[in-house]
Design a protein around this motif. Structure first.
Motif, PDB file in Angstrom:
ATOM      1  N   GLU A  87      -5.827  -4.317   2.428  1.00  0.00           N
ATOM      2  CA  GLU A  87      -4.889  -4.150   3.536  1.00  0.00           C
ATOM      3  C   GLU A  87      -3.487  -4.532   3.083  1.00  0.00           C
ATOM      4  O   GLU A  87      -3.326  -5.362   2.186  1.00  0.00           O
ATOM      5  N   GLN A  88      -2.518  -3.934   3.747  1.00  0.00           N
ATOM      6  CA  GLN A  88      -1.127  -4.280   3.495  1.00  0.00           C
ATOM      7  C   GLN A  88      -0.966  -5.804   3.517  1.00  0.00           C
ATOM      8  O   GLN A  88      -1.489  -6.468   4.413  1.00  0.00           O
ATOM      9  N   ASP A  89      -0.263  -6.339   2.515  1.00  0.00           N
ATOM     10  CA  ASP A  89       0.072  -7.772   2.443  1.00  0.00           C
ATOM     11  C   ASP A  89      -1.085  -8.699   2.065  1.00  0.00           C
ATOM     12  O   ASP A  89      -0.916  -9.906   2.037  1.00  0.00           O
ATOM     13  N   ASP A  90      -2.266  -8.164   1.791  1.00  0.00           N
ATOM     14  CA  ASP A  90      -3.336  -9.024   1.263  1.00  0.00           C
ATOM     15  C   ASP A  90      -2.864  -9.684  -0.033  1.00  0.00           C
ATOM     16  O   ASP A  90      -2.180  -9.049  -0.833  1.00  0.00           O
ATOM     17  N   TRP A  91      -3.281 -10.912  -0.254  1.00  0.00           N
ATOM     18  CA  TRP A  91      -3.016 -11.528  -1.557  1.00  0.00           C
ATOM     19  C   TRP A  91      -3.966 -10.937  -2.596  1.00  0.00           C
ATOM     20  O   TRP A  91      -5.152 -10.740  -2.322  1.00  0.00           O
ATOM     21  N   ARG A 112      -3.994   5.414  -3.922  1.00  0.00           N
ATOM     22  CA  ARG A 112      -5.129   6.242  -4.332  1.00  0.00           C
ATOM     23  C   ARG A 112      -4.902   6.680  -5.771  1.00  0.00           C
ATOM     24  O   ARG A 112      -5.724   6.541  -6.632  1.00  0.00           O
ATOM     25  N   ASP A 113      -3.699   7.195  -6.010  1.00  0.00           N
ATOM     26  CA  ASP A 113      -3.312   7.564  -7.370  1.00  0.00           C
ATOM     27  C   ASP A 113      -1.796   7.574  -7.419  1.00  0.00           C
ATOM     28  O   ASP A 113      -1.143   7.704  -6.388  1.00  0.00           O
ATOM     29  N   ILE A 114      -1.241   7.418  -8.584  1.00  0.00           N
ATOM     30  CA  ILE A 114       0.207   7.515  -8.727  1.00  0.00           C
ATOM     31  C   ILE A 114       0.450   8.486  -9.863  1.00  0.00           C
ATOM     32  O   ILE A 114      -0.145   8.335 -10.930  1.00  0.00           O
ATOM     33  N   SER A 115       1.292   9.470  -9.635  1.00  0.00           N
ATOM     34  CA  SER A 115       1.539  10.430 -10.709  1.00  0.00           C
ATOM     35  C   SER A 115       2.379   9.747 -11.784  1.00  0.00           C
ATOM     36  O   SER A 115       3.124   8.811 -11.491  1.00  0.00           O
ATOM     37  N   LEU A 156       0.829  -1.215   0.000  1.00  0.00           N
ATOM     38  CA  LEU A 156       0.000   0.000   0.000  1.00  0.00           C
ATOM     39  C   LEU A 156       0.852   1.250   0.000  1.00  0.00           C
ATOM     40  O   LEU A 156       1.770   1.382   0.804  1.00  0.00           O
ATOM     41  N   LEU A 157       0.542   2.149  -0.891  1.00  0.00           N
ATOM     42  CA  LEU A 157       1.191   3.459  -0.850  1.00  0.00           C
ATOM     43  C   LEU A 157       0.239   4.463  -0.206  1.00  0.00           C
ATOM     44  O   LEU A 157       0.289   5.637  -0.472  1.00  0.00           O
ATOM     45  N   ARG A 158      -0.649   3.965   0.604  1.00  0.00           N
ATOM     46  CA  ARG A 158      -1.646   4.823   1.244  1.00  0.00           C
ATOM     47  C   ARG A 158      -0.956   5.720   2.254  1.00  0.00           C
ATOM     48  O   ARG A 158      -0.121   5.251   3.026  1.00  0.00           O
ATOM     49  N   PRO A 159      -1.308   6.999   2.278  1.00  0.00           N
ATOM     50  CA  PRO A 159      -0.715   7.819   3.325  1.00  0.00           C
ATOM     51  C   PRO A 159      -1.133   7.273   4.682  1.00  0.00           C
ATOM     52  O   PRO A 159      -2.313   6.983   4.889  1.00  0.00           O
ATOM     53  N   ALA A 160      -0.150   7.094   5.550  1.00  0.00           N
ATOM     54  CA  ALA A 160      -0.471   6.522   6.856  1.00  0.00           C
ATOM     55  C   ALA A 160      -1.299   7.505   7.670  1.00  0.00           C
ATOM     56  O   ALA A 160      -1.882   7.182   8.668  1.00  0.00           O
ATOM     57  N   ALA A 161      -1.350   8.736   7.134  1.00  0.00           N
ATOM     58  CA  ALA A 161      -1.774   9.863   7.945  1.00  0.00           C
ATOM     59  C   ALA A 161      -3.136   9.743   8.555  1.00  0.00           C
ATOM     60  O   ALA A 161      -4.005   9.050   8.126  1.00  0.00           O
ATOM     61  N   LEU A 162      -3.215  10.408   9.392  1.00  0.00           N
ATOM     62  CA  LEU A 162      -4.204  11.103  10.204  1.00  0.00           C
ATOM     63  C   LEU A 162      -5.227  10.241  10.931  1.00  0.00           C
ATOM     64  O   LEU A 162      -5.697  10.640  11.951  1.00  0.00           O
ATOM     65  N   ASP A 163      -5.491   8.971  10.463  1.00  0.00           N
ATOM     66  CA  ASP A 163      -6.391   8.191  11.310  1.00  0.00           C
ATOM     67  C   ASP A 163      -5.562   7.315  12.258  1.00  0.00           C
ATOM     68  O   ASP A 163      -5.542   6.111  12.158  1.00  0.00           O
TER      69      ASP A 163
END
Ligand code: PEP
Ligand code: MG
Length: 584
Positions: free
Chosen positions: A222-226, A170-173, A22-29
């Motif tokens: 989730e991280q590491d899901d197949w 979410r998106d990749i430039s 996941l390249l999801r921002p770890a942020a804020l939650d």
């Protein structure tokens, strides 16, 4: 975990199987809790250690930067290290833990919120944009704190697991995609994006299975899901059962075998059953993609998207690639193609390819100062590029392709700039091809409708169907919410294509297609049936398009092509197109 399926937009071919990265921002939650008085110093120590570790990470990334990495990447890392050392980040949250007993994550996020609010007040656009850097730094620290820090492994020395990694974001430039090119991942999934958004195009040219526009994959996975990424169907299967996994592995093996078989056609010319030769060219984004073009048996490069040399740098003129840097890049591509023509497109920035993320975020970038409009507004940047292209033309056949033209004066001004570049180089005794061919992309409906003018003034044309569709149907090609309206066989598109190719034929100038339609096997018969004789596509797609051509009898298609072009009923078009596929 129960298996579930996500539907997105297919943008590439093949199947990828692997674990989610996941390249999801770890942020804020983050978690919020109060620590007991006797735990406070331990909590302070936890945050301090995380900060030290991020310092180390930044240093490691610095020393691992590939030689050809843009210098700005290093500069970004420096900025991040500076932010990390600033007492606002390295000390203020520690005080919050001590005074309010917040846990480390909560303290950091609280401080970031305070800083973000201050940044929002800043008038200066550039400084205001630095907020993103602070957030990125905070995200790195949070990832360490929550134990979810993962660096993207690079290709060398990968372990078995990382070789099977699917990036979820979410998106990749497009610029970030380029940086992933030598990282070890075999598929990617994004929430945003459309079939021909530039991110999708890059994945296609890297030949990596991808599904975009899923809407919410990065929140559900989730991280590491197949994961199984079926990029032919645009489907992602999360946590598949062993049975499904096995079926897909078999399909994957079959596809790979079929692809290998197709590569045997490498040296076979693309000639129809009734003897019409079609020129198959490759689209490339960087000079080293020329290798893949050669391996796929391309007759040349039909579209070198030069803007990828410019992206990911900052917007200041002096930090753009110099004439010398560009010259070397273009010459490398020309030399790699060993005498085959290389069509280099002049800078096409703007819209979903911003030069850098600090650019003004105007309301409607796709209709803004893009491509040739940008170049004519920044003549110095344009002139530097034209000189570099011309100098590369001394090393092999080069063609100059100009994007987004819609106005007669844009053609005239571009041609005048090319003449000026030539006379400057001649005065400096620098070599170039004086007869270099200059062409225009037909990707704005206005250009297709006035193509008669274009064929008079230019040496060749190349249809950019991705933008032609975007502008004709008024749908943003990067917006997944209107992706269902993206229809390449809309009768309006077919009419514009037909007008363009017919005008080229009459004037005796070549008309290629270099947009996504050229690499879509289902459309090959339609396009060559309409009269297109040059198709330029991602190298990975070239063998299957060639196979389609080898099986086609052009003459037999004609009645059906006529029927399609006479019809304004999408259903008739669809059915006739389907039938076209089975004409022997
Ligand atoms: C197009 O618009 O079809 C094209 C080839 O250019 P790009 O995708 O880079 O905008
Ligand atoms: Mg375009």
């Amino acid at each position: 975990m129960a298996s579930f399926t996500l539907q997105g937009i297919p943008v590439s071919r093949g199947i990828a199987i692997g674990r989610a990265h996941l390249l999801r921002p770890a942020a804020l939650d983050v978690q919020h809790y109060l620590v007991a008085q006797e735990q406070v110093e331990a909590e302070v120590g936890r945050l301090q250690q995380a900060i030290v570790q991020v310092h180390r990470e930044l240093q490691m990334i610095w020393s691992d930067l590939p030689q050809d990495a843009p210098t700005e990447l290093g500069a970004f890392l420096d900025v991040h290290a500076l932010i990390l050392s600033d007492p606002m980040i390295s000390e203020a949250p520690l005080d919050i833990i001590r005074t309010r007993h917040y846990n480390a994550e909560w303290a950091l996020v609280t401080q970031i919120d305070v800083l973000s609010a201050q940044f929002d007040e800043i008038e200066d656009d550039y400084l205001r944009e630095r907020k993103a850097d602070i957030q990125q730094v905070a995200e790195r620290v949070l990832k360490v704190l929550t134990g979810s820090a993962h660096a993207l492994p690079r290709a060398e020395g990968i372990d078995e697991r990382s070789a099977n990694m699917v990036v979820v974001a979410r998106d990749i430039s497009p610029a970030d995609m380029m940086q992933f090119r030598d990282a070890a991942f075999n598929g990617f999934i994004t929430d945003e994006g459309g079939q021909n958004s530039h991110t999708a195009l890059v994945s296609r040219s890297l030949g990596i299975p991808a599904v975009v526009g899923t809407g919410n994959a990065s929140r559900l996975i989730e991280q590491d899901d197949w994961l199984i990424v079926d990029s032919d169907a645009g489907v992602v299967i999360v946590a598949p059962s062993p049975l499904v996994l096995e079926q897909y592995r078999e399909r994957q093996a079959l596809l790979l075998k079929a692809r290998k078989k197709l590569l045997k056609l490498k040296k076979t010319p693309a000639v129809t059953l009734d003897g019409v030769e079609i020129t198959l060219l490759a689209n490339i984004e960087l000079p080293d993609h020329a290798m893949a073009a050669m391996e796929a048996g391309a007759s040349g490069v039909g579209l070198f998207r030069s803007e990828f040399l410019f992206m990911g740098r900052t917007g200041h003129t002096h930090r753009l690639p110099t004439e010398e840097e560009q010259f070397i890049a273009y010459r490398n591509a020309v030399q790699a193609m060993k005498g085959r023509p290389v069509t280099i497109r002049t800078l096409d920035v703007g819209a979903d390819k911003p030069l850098d993320t600090t650019e003004h975020n105007i309301l409607n970038p796709a209709l803004g100062l893009r491509a040739i409009r940008y170049c004519l507004a920044e003549p110095q940047i344009f002139m530097t590029q034209l000189r570099a292209m011309l100098r590369a033309s001394a090393f092999g056949p080069v063609q100059i392709l100009i994007p987004m033209m819609a106005h007669s004066f844009e053609i005239d001004q571009s041609l005048a700039m090319i003449e000026q570049a030539k006379s400057e180089l001649a005065a400096e005794n620098k070599k170039f091809d004086d007869n270099i061919l200059v062409g225009a992309m037909i990707e704005v409906p206005a250009a297709a409708l006035t193509v008669q003018l274009f064929v008079k003034k230019l040496d060749f044309l190349s249809v950019g169907t991705n933008d032609l569709i975007q502008y004709t149907l008024a749908i943003d090609r990067a917006d997944h919410e209107v992706a269902h309206l993206y229809n390449d066989i809309h009768p309006a598109i077919l009419q514009l294509l037909h007008m363009t190719v017919t005008a080229g034929e009459k004037a005796g100038i070549p008309v290629a297609i270099c947009g996504g339609m050229a690499g879509d096997r289902r459309l090959t018969r339609l396009l060559i049936g309409m009269g297109f004789r040059e198709l330029s596509m991602p190298a990975a797609q070239l063998p299957e398009i060639k196979q389609e051509i080898l099986n086609t009898n052009l003459e037999a298609l004609q009645p059906y092509i006529k029927k399609i072009l006479r019809s304004y009923d999408p259903q008739v078009v669809q059915e006739t197109l389907h039938f076209l596929g089975s004409v022997a």
